[in-house]
Design an enzyme around this catalytic site. Structure first.
Site, PDB file in Angstrom:
ATOM      1  N   GLY A  19      -2.891  -1.309  -7.411  1.00  0.00           N
ATOM      2  CA  GLY A  19      -1.831  -2.311  -7.492  1.00  0.00           C
ATOM      3  C   GLY A  19      -2.162  -3.399  -8.499  1.00  0.00           C
TER       4      GLY A  19
ATOM      5  N   GLN B  38     -18.489  -5.579  -1.682  1.00  0.00           N
ATOM      6  CA  GLN B  38     -17.617  -6.447  -2.473  1.00  0.00           C
ATOM      7  C   GLN B  38     -17.334  -7.779  -1.777  1.00  0.00           C
ATOM      8  OE1 GLN B  38     -14.401  -3.392  -2.457  1.00  0.00           O
ATOM      9  NE2 GLN B  38     -13.005  -5.105  -2.177  1.00  0.00           N
TER      10      GLN B  38
ATOM     11  N   HIS C 153       0.832  -1.203   0.000  1.00  0.00           N
ATOM     12  CA  HIS C 153       0.000   0.000   0.000  1.00  0.00           C
ATOM     13  C   HIS C 153       0.875   1.264   0.000  1.00  0.00           C
ATOM     14  CE1 HIS C 153      -2.901  -2.814   2.179  1.00  0.00           C
ATOM     15  NE2 HIS C 153      -3.637  -2.387   1.174  1.00  0.00           N
TER      16      HIS C 153
ATOM     17  N   MET D 292       2.699  -9.274  -0.839  1.00  0.00           N
ATOM     18  CA  MET D 292       2.155  -8.656   0.386  1.00  0.00           C
ATOM     19  C   MET D 292       0.648  -8.555   0.280  1.00  0.00           C
ATOM     20  SD  MET D 292       4.848  -5.779   1.478  1.00  0.00           S
ATOM     21  CE  MET D 292       6.554  -6.204   1.747  1.00  0.00           C
TER      22      MET D 292
HETATM   23  P1  AMP Z   1      -6.632  -3.531  -0.486  1.00  0.00           P
HETATM   24  O1  AMP Z   1      -6.456  -2.741   0.758  1.00  0.00           O
HETATM   25  O2  AMP Z   1      -6.214  -4.961  -0.366  1.00  0.00           O
HETATM   26  O3  AMP Z   1      -8.006  -3.348  -1.094  1.00  0.00           O
HETATM   27  O4  AMP Z   1      -5.624  -2.925  -1.551  1.00  0.00           O
HETATM   28  C1  AMP Z   1      -5.623  -1.556  -1.864  1.00  0.00           C
HETATM   29  C2  AMP Z   1      -4.740  -1.323  -3.053  1.00  0.00           C
HETATM   30  O5  AMP Z   1      -3.415  -1.767  -2.755  1.00  0.00           O
HETATM   31  C3  AMP Z   1      -5.183  -2.109  -4.302  1.00  0.00           C
HETATM   32  O6  AMP Z   1      -4.991  -1.296  -5.447  1.00  0.00           O
HETATM   33  C4  AMP Z   1      -4.251  -3.295  -4.296  1.00  0.00           C
HETATM   34  O7  AMP Z   1      -4.031  -3.848  -5.581  1.00  0.00           O
HETATM   35  C5  AMP Z   1      -2.982  -2.651  -3.765  1.00  0.00           C
HETATM   36  N1  AMP Z   1      -2.097  -3.674  -3.206  1.00  0.00           N
HETATM   37  C6  AMP Z   1      -2.373  -4.546  -2.201  1.00  0.00           C
HETATM   38  N2  AMP Z   1      -1.326  -5.363  -2.000  1.00  0.00           N
HETATM   39  C7  AMP Z   1      -0.371  -5.007  -2.889  1.00  0.00           C
HETATM   40  C8  AMP Z   1       0.942  -5.476  -3.199  1.00  0.00           C
HETATM   41  N3  AMP Z   1       1.500  -6.498  -2.548  1.00  0.00           N
HETATM   42  N4  AMP Z   1       1.622  -4.855  -4.187  1.00  0.00           N
HETATM   43  C9  AMP Z   1       1.081  -3.826  -4.881  1.00  0.00           C
HETATM   44  N5  AMP Z   1      -0.150  -3.336  -4.642  1.00  0.00           N
HETATM   45  C10 AMP Z   1      -0.865  -3.914  -3.662  1.00  0.00           C
END
Ligand code: AMP
Length: 301
Positions: free
Chosen positions: A147, A61, A37, A184
């Protein structure tokens, strides 16, 4: 760093910032932040004068029986991490402020959301695109950072932005991994130490698939087989899917002349993990008589 919970207050803040000529960036998250993040935050920081991070565990979701109630949360720690970036505003609304009881409207990005995770999590991407559309309307960003860890989500949002004329630049960021290769994820917090070992199967499988691709796989099925073979050796890992699709359209039966997305979803114990890699075409794998792929026409995904 300001913390804003009310959508109306967030919009007033953004309107004033736009009036001053600021460039607004948004990084949507569900919190329980990690270095992945923070990499997105730093990318947004570099490109914008006002950086907004949203923290919202979006109920629409999650399907019935999924981990909405148990999703890990630590708002104080998240704020400390965001302050260090630094982020200007944390937008952290309550679900009731985002969804009126009589709300009826959904955003559905269509075909691109039907396969891969969409086939296993009905309604998931409709929830994602709907909340991201709402966040774009509330925060009014010039750009938003996502991400590649959630590759299908990235493609669904790009589809939505294109189809609905959102004036928002989508900035993709490559997957951030632990030293040993594990992608991650906030959900890694669910893993016991034995499960943490098993979880390495996903990134090892991707590496085996990349090697198969590099050393002359003749079709996408061979690449998928190389990946499933690695996962099958880890008894604690149950495959949900291992698929090779076109990295642009996410259509099945991809051609090896184009970038391929190899995507994996698997359960390690009760925890559902996803990982992926984009395999670029190998010049030597092209049939005789065809020219080399024009590097300038290749999109990095
Ligand atoms: P989340 O909190 O899991 O909904 O993720 C929020 C944002 O962080 C999304 O755009 C994810 O794709 C990105 N993200 C989560 N984990 C990673 C990672 N290991 N590498 C790159 N982006 C990430």
């Amino acid at each position: 760093m300001m913390v804003i919970a009310a959508p109306g207050e967030m919009t007033r803040y953004s309107s004033a910032a736009l009036h001053r000529g600021e460039r607004i960036g948004l990084v949507p998250t569900m919190g329980y932040l990690h270095e992945g993040h923070l990499t997105l935050m730093r990318e947004g920081r570099r490109r914008c004068s006002v950086l907004v991070a949203s923290i919202f565990v979006n109920p629409t979701q999650f399907g019935p029986g999924e981990d909405l109630a148990h999703y890990p949360r630590n708002f104080e720690r998240d704020c400390a991490m965001l302050r260090a970036v630094p982020v200007d505003v944390v937008f952290a609304p309550e679900p009731a402020a985002m969804y009126a009881p009589d709300a009826q409207t959904w955003v559905d990005a269509g075909e691109i959301t039907r396969g891969l995770c969409g086939a296993h999590r009905p309604g998931h991407f409709r929830g994602v695109t709907t909340v991201v559309a709402k966040l774009f309307n509330i925060v009014k960003p010039h750009l938003a950072v996502f991400g590649e860890k959630d590759f299908q989500q990235l493609r669904a949002i790009q589809r939505m932005v294109h189809d609905l004329n959102f004036d928002v630049e989508i900035v993709p960021v490559p997957i951030v991994r632990e030293k040993d290769g594990l992608a991650m994820s906030s959900r890694n917090a669910y893993l016991s130490s034995a499960e943490r070992e098993d979880a390495l199967a996903l990134s090892l499988a991707l590496r085996a698939a990349q090697e198969e691709h590099r050393t002359g796989a003749r079709c996408a099925e061979e690449i998928v087989l190389a990946a499933t073979g690695v996962i099958a050796r880890h008894k604690g890992v149950a495959i949900e899917y291992v698929e090779a699709v076109d990295a642009e359209t996410l259509a099945p039966h991809p051609s090896l002349d184009r970038p391929i997305l190899l995507a994996i979803a698997a359960r390690v114990g009760k925890t559902r993990l996803i990982d992926n890699a984009v395999l670029e075409p190998q010049p030597c794998a092209r049939p005789e008589g065809e020219g080399h792929p024009d590097a300038t026409n290749r999109r990095r995904v």
